[in-house]
Scaffold this active site. Structure first.
Site, PDB file in Angstrom:
ATOM      1  N   ARG A 224       0.554  -1.224  -0.192  1.00  0.00           N
ATOM      2  CA  ARG A 224       0.111  -0.222   0.127  1.00  0.00           C
ATOM      3  C   ARG A 224       1.037   0.992   0.128  1.00  0.00           C
ATOM      4  O   ARG A 224       2.271   1.736   0.801  1.00  0.00           O
ATOM      5  CB  ARG A 224      -0.840   0.203   1.718  1.00  0.00           C
ATOM      6  N   HIS A 272      -1.348   0.009 -10.169  1.00  0.00           N
ATOM      7  CA  HIS A 272      -2.254  -0.904  -9.321  1.00  0.00           C
ATOM      8  C   HIS A 272      -2.628  -2.155  -9.793  1.00  0.00           C
ATOM      9  O   HIS A 272      -3.061  -2.675  -9.822  1.00  0.00           O
ATOM     10  CB  HIS A 272      -2.812  -0.026  -8.312  1.00  0.00           C
TER      11      HIS A 272
HETATM   12  N1  LIG Z   1      -1.021  -3.965  -5.625  1.00  0.00           N
HETATM   13  C1  LIG Z   1      -1.668  -5.623  -6.139  1.00  0.00           C
HETATM   14  O1  LIG Z   1      -2.502  -5.371  -6.417  1.00  0.00           O
HETATM   15  C2  LIG Z   1      -2.327  -5.921  -4.053  1.00  0.00           C
HETATM   16  C3  LIG Z   1      -3.045  -6.990  -4.165  1.00  0.00           C
HETATM   17  C4  LIG Z   1      -3.583  -7.502  -3.132  1.00  0.00           C
HETATM   18  C5  LIG Z   1      -2.941  -7.134  -1.399  1.00  0.00           C
HETATM   19  N2  LIG Z   1      -2.165  -5.872  -1.343  1.00  0.00           N
HETATM   20  C6  LIG Z   1      -2.253  -5.411  -0.479  1.00  0.00           C
HETATM   21  O2  LIG Z   1      -1.076  -6.980  -0.005  1.00  0.00           O
HETATM   22  C7  LIG Z   1      -1.477  -7.122   1.163  1.00  0.00           C
HETATM   23  C8  LIG Z   1      -1.076  -7.747   2.372  1.00  0.00           C
HETATM   24  O3  LIG Z   1      -1.927  -9.325   1.848  1.00  0.00           O
HETATM   25  P1  LIG Z   1      -1.596 -10.545   1.798  1.00  0.00           P
HETATM   26  O4  LIG Z   1      -3.083 -11.053   2.090  1.00  0.00           O
HETATM   27  O5  LIG Z   1      -0.345 -11.246   2.392  1.00  0.00           O
HETATM   28  O6  LIG Z   1      -2.030 -10.019   4.170  1.00  0.00           O
HETATM   29  P2  LIG Z   1      -1.535 -11.135   5.562  1.00  0.00           P
HETATM   30  O7  LIG Z   1      -1.646 -12.139   4.899  1.00  0.00           O
HETATM   31  O8  LIG Z   1      -2.762 -10.300   6.096  1.00  0.00           O
HETATM   32  O9  LIG Z   1      -0.122 -11.289   5.415  1.00  0.00           O
HETATM   33  C9  LIG Z   1       0.152  -9.613   6.472  1.00  0.00           C
HETATM   34  C10 LIG Z   1       1.541 -10.161   6.858  1.00  0.00           C
HETATM   35  O10 LIG Z   1       1.542  -8.740   7.293  1.00  0.00           O
HETATM   36  C11 LIG Z   1       1.894  -9.059   8.861  1.00  0.00           C
HETATM   37  N3  LIG Z   1       1.895  -7.663   9.065  1.00  0.00           N
HETATM   38  C12 LIG Z   1       1.389  -6.956   9.934  1.00  0.00           C
HETATM   39  N4  LIG Z   1       0.822  -6.301  10.439  1.00  0.00           N
HETATM   40  C13 LIG Z   1       1.969  -5.779  10.577  1.00  0.00           C
HETATM   41  C14 LIG Z   1       3.324  -5.411  11.424  1.00  0.00           C
HETATM   42  N5  LIG Z   1       2.472  -4.086  12.450  1.00  0.00           N
HETATM   43  N6  LIG Z   1       4.689  -5.553  12.473  1.00  0.00           N
HETATM   44  C15 LIG Z   1       4.891  -6.557  11.089  1.00  0.00           C
HETATM   45  N7  LIG Z   1       4.347  -7.649  10.052  1.00  0.00           N
HETATM   46  C16 LIG Z   1       2.589  -7.052   9.625  1.00  0.00           C
HETATM   47  C17 LIG Z   1       1.318 -10.177   8.681  1.00  0.00           C
HETATM   48  O11 LIG Z   1       2.115 -10.401  10.862  1.00  0.00           O
HETATM   49  P3  LIG Z   1       1.240 -11.808  10.859  1.00  0.00           P
HETATM   50  O12 LIG Z   1       2.241 -12.860   9.515  1.00  0.00           O
HETATM   51  O13 LIG Z   1       2.453 -12.310  12.551  1.00  0.00           O
HETATM   52  O14 LIG Z   1      -0.226 -11.075  11.018  1.00  0.00           O
HETATM   53  C18 LIG Z   1       2.114 -11.129   7.778  1.00  0.00           C
HETATM   54  O15 LIG Z   1       2.555 -11.197   8.341  1.00  0.00           O
HETATM   55  C19 LIG Z   1      -2.887  -6.485   1.356  1.00  0.00           C
HETATM   56  O16 LIG Z   1      -2.909  -5.808   2.835  1.00  0.00           O
HETATM   57  C20 LIG Z   1      -2.640  -5.100   1.123  1.00  0.00           C
HETATM   58  O17 LIG Z   1      -2.087  -3.895   1.131  1.00  0.00           O
HETATM   59  C21 LIG Z   1      -2.233  -5.526  -2.945  1.00  0.00           C
END
Ligand SMILES: NC(=O)c1ccc[n+]([C@@H]2O[C@H](COP(=O)([O-])OP(=O)(O)OC[C@H]3O[C@@H](n4cnc5c(N)ncnc54)[C@H](OP(=O)(O)O)[C@@H]3O)[C@@H](O)[C@H]2O)c1
Length: 309
Positions: A224, A272
């Site tokens: 993000r 994006h």
């Molecule tokens: N550009 C694009 O096209 C696109 C598409 C889809 C998603 N995204 C982005 O990608 C992000 C990640 O997606 P995801 O499905 O992988 O999410 P997810 O499964 O919820 O994983 C989030 C990761 O971030 C870690 N995290 C969260 N808060 C943290 C903090 N304060 N300090 C350290 N680590 C932290 C979590 O830790 P834990 O393992 O401990 O929970 C987890 O490992 C989405 O939220 C979205 O913003 C972008």
């Protein structure tokens, strides 16, 4: 009959109106998918942020709201949304993100820009290092980050990853906590951001943390835009501390035409497109969660409201 309200906008309806009913049927569900169910008759809401539905208060009998988006930062603070909220975990979305991240990592690792469009007629051979001699940091080891980290490790990169809770991923050095962040930044020649946007992650990559990266590091951000302090990044690029930033996400989208990122020679802007939810695989994920709710099984990918993701 299960009434499912599709509240994700006109364009998405065109994509989902045929594939989602098929997925629901394949999951053994008898469901009526419509954009017109009355709130009091709605069992589930398939949702993406849209101006038509912001107040969830009238949906008194709704059992869950299923987001088509992986990132839920714009929904999680909606105080009218008291129903269980799930976020999208979709095999197609993950595959797409792995391909985009690996592609952009290899671009920088191999120094492809030097040759790809023959910028100058020059024969100055400089072989790139092997991946085993390159360290990549991945901030966020969730569905997307862990898959990207594993794919990069399979290519022999040294991969260091960081998450909130301690994780264990084969061939990835997993870090957590503030010391873990420092240790990750200190070695990351290429840094990939796959954190959700929460109050704890906003502006995570500020001036001080950018300074902790090795000189010449490259940043790749498909997470993000708000994870990075834009001005601090521009300073780090202008001072040659950061060599390049490949950015897919921005504080404002579309990225305003007068934003410095557009013309900066060390910034690559992609609109994006790192990955997107695919209607076919996402429909299967939605159907599976409704099947689980209907049979009393716990919902998958429930959003933790207090953590914000
Ligand atoms: N550009 C694009 O096209 C696109 C598409 C889809 C998603 N995204 C982005 O990608 C992000 C990640 O997606 P995801 O499905 O992988 O999410 P997810 O499964 O919820 O994983 C989030 C990761 O971030 C870690 N995290 C969260 N808060 C943290 C903090 N304060 N300090 C350290 N680590 C932290 C979590 O830790 P834990 O393992 O401990 O929970 C987890 O490992 C989405 O939220 C979205 O913003 C972008």
């Amino acid at each position: 009959m299960i009434n499912i309200l599709f509240a994700a906008g006109e364009a998405r309806w065109e994509e989902y109106k045929h594939v989602l009913p098929k997925a629901l049927k394949a999951a053994g569900l008898t469901a009526d998918l419509s954009r017109d169910h009355a709130p009091q008759d709605t069992d589930y809401i398939v949702y993406a942020p849209n101006p038509a539905l912001k107040d969830f208060t009238p949906f008194t009998k709704t059992k869950a709201v299923l987001s088509l988006w992986a990132g839920v930062e714009t929904i999680v603070s909606n105080t009218t949304l008291t129903q269980p909220l799930t976020r999208m975990v979709d095999g197609g979305l993950t595959e797409g993100m792995v391909e985009w991240v690996v592609g952009h990592t290899l671009r920088h690792h191999l120094g492809m820009d030097a040759h790809i469009v023959n910028p100058k007629q020059a024969w100055t051979p400089k072989a790139p290092p092997l991946a085993r001699n390159r360290t990549v940091g991945v901030l966020g080891l969730g569905e997307l980050g862990a898959s990207c980290a594993s794919a990069l490790a399979a290519l022999n990169f040294n991969v260091v990853g960081w998450s909130r809770s301690a994780r264990d991923i084969p061939n990835v050095m997993c870090q957590s906590g503030s010391e873990g962040l420092e240790a990750t930044l200190a070695v990351a020649e290429i840094l990939i951001l796959l954190l959700p946007l929460t109050t704890a992650t906003e502006n995570l990559l500020n001036e001080q943390r950018l300074a902790q990266l090795p000189k010449g590091a490259v940043i790749i951000n498909p997470g993000r835009g708000q994870l990075i302090d834009d001005d601090a990044l521009l300073d780090a690029l202008n001072e040659d501390h950061v060599a390049h930033a490949t950015l897919d996400v921005f504080r404002m989208e579309p990225l305003p035409w007068d934003h410095a990122f557009w013309k900066h020679p060390k910034v690559t802007v992609t609109p994006h497109i790192a990955s997107e939810t695919r209607a076919d695989t996402a429909s299967e994920a939605v159907a599976e969660n409704i099947r689980r709710a209907e049979t009393g099984a716990p919902l998958l990918n429930l959003v933790d409201r207090s953590a914000g993701y």
